[in-house]
Design a protein around this motif. Structure first.
Motif, mmCIF file in Angstrom:
data_model
loop_
_atom_site.group_PDB
_atom_site.id
_atom_site.type_symbol
_atom_site.label_atom_id
_atom_site.label_comp_id
_atom_site.label_asym_id
_atom_site.label_seq_id
_atom_site.Cartn_x
_atom_site.Cartn_y
_atom_site.Cartn_z
ATOM 1 N N MET A 64 41.055 37.594 36.539
ATOM 2 C CA MET A 64 40.932 37.474 35.090
ATOM 3 C C MET A 64 41.032 36.021 34.626
ATOM 4 N N GLY A 65 41.522 35.164 35.491
ATOM 5 C CA GLY A 65 41.637 33.760 35.127
ATOM 6 C C GLY A 65 40.300 33.150 34.763
ATOM 7 N N VAL A 110 40.059 26.826 27.789
ATOM 8 C CA VAL A 110 41.392 26.322 28.108
ATOM 9 C C VAL A 110 41.515 26.117 29.615
ATOM 10 N N ILE A 111 42.504 25.342 29.998
ATOM 11 C CA ILE A 111 42.879 25.205 31.400
ATOM 12 C C ILE A 111 44.010 26.189 31.642
ATOM 13 N N LEU A 112 43.884 27.001 32.672
ATOM 14 C CA LEU A 112 44.909 27.995 32.981
ATOM 15 C C LEU A 112 45.610 27.638 34.285
ATOM 16 N N VAL A 113 46.930 27.536 34.215
ATOM 17 C CA VAL A 113 47.745 27.317 35.401
ATOM 18 C C VAL A 113 48.496 28.614 35.693
ATOM 19 N N GLY A 114 48.407 29.070 36.924
ATOM 20 C CA GLY A 114 49.128 30.263 37.343
ATOM 21 C C GLY A 114 50.144 29.911 38.414
ATOM 22 N N LEU A 115 51.388 30.330 38.197
ATOM 23 C CA LEU A 115 52.464 30.060 39.147
ATOM 24 C C LEU A 115 53.081 31.368 39.624
ATOM 25 N N ASN A 146 49.754 29.504 43.709
ATOM 26 C CA ASN A 146 49.752 28.585 42.575
ATOM 27 C C ASN A 146 48.362 27.990 42.456
ATOM 28 N N LEU A 147 47.791 27.989 41.245
ATOM 29 C CA LEU A 147 46.448 27.482 41.094
ATOM 30 C C LEU A 147 46.194 27.019 39.668
ATOM 31 N N THR A 148 45.193 26.170 39.541
ATOM 32 C CA THR A 148 44.711 25.714 38.249
ATOM 33 C C THR A 148 43.242 26.101 38.134
ATOM 34 N N ILE A 149 42.887 26.738 37.020
ATOM 35 C CA ILE A 149 41.501 27.134 36.783
ATOM 36 C C ILE A 149 40.997 26.394 35.548
ATOM 37 N N PHE A 150 39.927 25.640 35.733
ATOM 38 C CA PHE A 150 39.320 24.884 34.639
ATOM 39 C C PHE A 150 38.138 25.657 34.064
ATOM 40 N N PRO A 151 37.780 25.375 32.801
ATOM 41 C CA PRO A 151 36.553 25.967 32.252
ATOM 42 C C PRO A 151 35.357 25.651 33.160
ATOM 43 N N LEU A 152 34.506 26.623 33.339
ATOM 44 C CA LEU A 152 33.423 26.490 34.313
ATOM 45 C C LEU A 152 32.065 26.160 33.694
ATOM 46 N N ARG A 153 31.991 26.178 32.356
ATOM 47 C CA ARG A 153 30.680 25.969 31.722
ATOM 48 C C ARG A 153 30.621 24.753 30.814
ATOM 49 N N THR A 154 31.734 24.350 30.259
ATOM 50 C CA THR A 154 31.719 23.325 29.210
ATOM 51 C C THR A 154 32.110 21.946 29.744
ATOM 52 N N SER A 155 31.616 20.926 29.086
ATOM 53 C CA SER A 155 32.044 19.565 29.386
ATOM 54 C C SER A 155 33.428 19.342 28.766
ATOM 55 N N PRO A 156 34.287 18.605 29.440
ATOM 56 C CA PRO A 156 35.615 18.352 28.865
ATOM 57 C C PRO A 156 35.527 17.363 27.706
ATOM 58 N N PRO A 157 36.350 17.544 26.672
ATOM 59 C CA PRO A 157 36.422 16.525 25.622
ATOM 60 C C PRO A 157 36.815 15.183 26.238
ATOM 61 N N PRO A 176 53.142 17.635 37.816
ATOM 62 C CA PRO A 176 52.166 18.001 38.851
ATOM 63 C C PRO A 176 51.514 19.345 38.525
ATOM 64 N N LEU A 177 50.263 19.503 38.936
ATOM 65 C CA LEU A 177 49.541 20.748 38.713
ATOM 66 C C LEU A 177 48.985 21.267 40.030
ATOM 67 N N PRO A 178 48.993 22.583 40.228
ATOM 68 C CA PRO A 178 48.379 23.141 41.438
ATOM 69 C C PRO A 178 46.910 22.745 41.520
ATOM 70 N N THR A 179 46.370 22.754 42.716
ATOM 71 C CA THR A 179 44.963 22.401 42.895
ATOM 72 C C THR A 179 44.050 23.533 42.436
ATOM 73 N N MET A 180 42.776 23.193 42.286
ATOM 74 C CA MET A 180 41.765 24.171 41.923
ATOM 75 C C MET A 180 41.587 25.169 43.063
ATOM 76 N N ASP A 181 41.205 26.392 42.703
ATOM 77 C CA ASP A 181 40.864 27.321 43.762
ATOM 78 C C ASP A 181 39.416 27.099 44.166
ATOM 79 N N ILE A 182 39.107 27.388 45.407
ATOM 80 C CA ILE A 182 37.812 27.032 45.984
ATOM 81 C C ILE A 182 36.657 27.777 45.322
ATOM 82 N N ILE A 183 36.899 28.994 44.826
ATOM 83 C CA ILE A 183 35.813 29.772 44.220
ATOM 84 C C ILE A 183 35.351 29.135 42.921
ATOM 85 N N SER A 184 36.290 28.814 42.042
ATOM 86 C CA SER A 184 35.884 28.244 40.755
ATOM 87 C C SER A 184 35.348 26.827 40.913
#
Length: 201
Positions: A95-96, A105-110, A115-126, A155-163
Motif C-alpha cells: 500500500m505504500g 508524500v515521502i513515506l517512511v516505514g519502520l 525499514n524502507l523509504t518510498i518516494f513518489p514515483l510519478r512527480t518531479s520533486p519541488p 537518517p532514513l532507510p534506503t529505497m526499496d528496489i521495486i519502487s
C-alpha cells in the motif's frame, strides 16, 4: 513502544503516537499524518482504491501481479462502521506505493524487521526541500501501525528496489535530496538486506 524498533534508531524517534486498534490502524495513521484526523480513514481507503483502479497496470507491476492487485483492492472495501479482520489490514510496502503517488508524500516505514523509504514515483520533486512532505509509520507487535515523529534531518532507510526501478524518469530526483540521510542509515548497520540503495539520478 520504542523497543519495537532497532535500538540504534531510537535517538532519532521523537514520539510515537498511537491510534485506535480496530483493523483500520494503518489507514488511521495515514489520515492523521496527512492532517485529516484519524477518523478520516474511510477517505484514505477510498483514495487508495481509486489509485489502484486507475493505474492498474503500473500498480500490478509494483505489487507483484494482477492477482495481488485485486487482493489489495478487495482489502480496501469495508463497511465504515465495522472493524476490519486481518485480510483488510494495511500492508507495507504494497500500500505504500498507492499512498505516495496520490498524496505526493515521502513515506517512511519502520519495524523490527523491515525499514524502507518510498518516494513518489510519478512527480518531479519541488526544488525547495521545505515543500517536501515526509510522513513515517511504524509497524509494531506484528499487528498494529502507529504514527512516528522523526527528528529533523535524521537518517532514513534506503529505497526499496521495486519502487526505485519503476519510477518515472522525472521522479528520480527525489532520492538525490535524501542520499546523505540514506547513507547515514546504512552506516547505522540496521538496513534490511532485502532493500538496496539504488541512487541513479
Amino acid at each position: 513502544m520504542l523497543e519495537q524498533f532497532n535500538h540504534v534508531f531510537h535517538p532519532y524517534i521523537l514520539d510515537v503516537v498511537d491510534v485506535v486498534a480496530d483493523g483500520h490502524c494503518g489507514y488511521r495513521c495515514i489520515a492523521a499524518l496527512l492532517g485529516m484526523g484519524e477518523e478520516s480513514w474511510p477517505l484514505i481507503r477510498h483514495d487508495l482504491y481509486k489509485e489502484l483502479s486507475q493505474c492498474r497496470d503500473e500498480n500490478a507491476t509494483l505489487v507483484g501481479g494482477y492477482d495481488r492487485l485485486e487482493e489489495l483492492k478487495k482489502s480496501l472495501l469495508v463497511h465504515p462502521l465495522s472493524g476490519a479482520n486481518r485480510d483488510k489490514w494495511m500492508t507495507i510496502p504494497d500500500m505504500g506505493y498507492a499512498i505516495v503517488n496520490p498524496y505526493n508524500v515521502i513515506l517512511v516505514g519502520l519495524s523490527s524487521v523491515q525499514n524502507l523509504t518510498i518516494f513518489p514515483l510519478r512527480t518531479s520533486p519541488p526544488i525547495s526541500q521545505s515543500q517536501h512532505r515526509l510522513i513515517c509509520i511504524g509497524h509494531v507487535y506484528s499487528s498494529h501501525f502507529v504514527q512516528v515523529c522523526l527528528q529533523e534531518g535524521c537518517p532514513l532507510p534506503t529505497m526499496d528496489i521495486i519502487s526505485s526501478s519503476n519510477c518515472y524518469p522525472n521522479a528520480k530526483g527525489w532520492a538525490s535530496f535524501y542520499r546523505d540521510r540514506m547513507q547515514a542509515f546504512l552506516d547505522l548497520h540496521v538496513v534490511d538486506r532485502s532493500y538496496v540503495d539504488l541512487m541513479e539520478d
